[in-house]
Enzyme design. Sequence first.
Site, PDB file in Angstrom:
ATOM      1  N   PRO A   2       0.806  -1.180   0.000  1.00  0.00           N
ATOM      2  CG  PRO A   2      -0.792  -1.561   1.600  1.00  0.00           C
ATOM      3  CD  PRO A   2       0.508  -2.032   1.111  1.00  0.00           C
ATOM      4  CD  GLU A   3       3.725   2.517  -4.110  1.00  0.00           C
ATOM      5  OE1 GLU A   3       3.871   3.644  -4.590  1.00  0.00           O
ATOM      6  OE2 GLU A   3       4.150   1.485  -4.651  1.00  0.00           O
ATOM      7  CE  LYS A  58       4.556   4.771   0.829  1.00  0.00           C
ATOM      8  NZ  LYS A  58       5.845   4.088   0.574  1.00  0.00           N
ATOM      9  NE  ARG A 125       7.198  -9.909   2.959  1.00  0.00           N
ATOM     10  CZ  ARG A 125       7.961  -9.276   2.072  1.00  0.00           C
ATOM     11  NH1 ARG A 125       7.417  -8.728   1.001  1.00  0.00           N
ATOM     12  NH2 ARG A 125       9.243  -9.184   2.245  1.00  0.00           N
ATOM     13  NE  ARG A 278      11.746  -1.869  -2.620  1.00  0.00           N
ATOM     14  CZ  ARG A 278      10.675  -1.209  -2.177  1.00  0.00           C
ATOM     15  NH1 ARG A 278      10.827  -0.053  -1.599  1.00  0.00           N
ATOM     16  NH2 ARG A 278       9.480  -1.719  -2.288  1.00  0.00           N
TER      17      ARG A 278
END
Length: 289
Positions: A2-3, A58, A125, A278
């Site tokens: 989620p950004e 966020k 996670r 990334r």
Amino acid sequence: MPELPEVETVRRGLESLIIGKIIKTTQHDTEKSFPNASADIEAFLYGATVIAIRRRAKVLLIELSTQYTLMVHLKMTGQMVYVGSDYRFGAGHPNDSLVNTLPDRSTRVTIEFTDGSQLFFNDQRKFGWMKLLPTIEIPNVDFMKKVGPEPLEADFTSQQFADRFTRRKRTTIKAALLDQSVVAGVGNIYADEALWGAKVHPQRLVQTVTDQEFESIYTDLRAVMTLSIEKGGSSNHTYVNAEGKRGSYMDFARVFRREGLACPRCGTTIEKLRVAGRGTHICPHCQVV
DNA sequence: CACTTGACCTGTCCGC
DNA sequence: TGCGGACAGGTCAAGT
């Protein structure tokens, strides 16, 4: 996950679903997902009415009538999924394939409202967390003190955007965009999308980026985030909104996770590389170092 | 200070 | 089919 656009989509969903509801009980599986829940829960969470749902960067802020706020960070795989009182325990979620039964093995916190409806904080996670804090203390949280301006605020200008980068002159533009103290809410998806839109290679050093290019990045970042919010965010893997539904921005993505496909602007094959640790997607023709 | 890297976790996918 | 390794939307603590 989620950004900014995804968290904003969840925020809007929760706003329409749980404002005015009264929290009856909660359960959580690990200390990590709901640290220091302990004593304050009885006094300030149970019996509290949800009065507002806010977002900063966020982070989701569920404001309660007790002058306490539930602060939630979904990190990579967090979900906030609501079901009504008619939901049958263990049934498949009515809306989407990404959510099966509720609760499931990824459920970290369950909030039950007095009307029998429920809100699940799921996080495969376990990077995400939920904290109960006095509302007045929220601005003093380390993250809130250092986080940069909201990029979609109407009064946030291109010049202000460019000025934020002076603190990160010697790093790559991609690393700087991902730095939450520069600008709030940008993550891997929208960094790649905005840099493609502005025709700036992610490995370019900040100090070589021109005013004109900063203006392009600013314009495109705001455009892709706005479009994504309209489309309900991006669902790559686990992201769903508060109703358990996927977002469709990935249908509109120009480079993100499109390696091997044609650049929508020039037709060159999109490549994937690593920048700032990334996975990073570029058009090697439109974006040169 | 600015910057980079590894750690936190679980699940999935890919190559052998 | 099984197994090891790389990788996944974010941030922080440690290291240089």
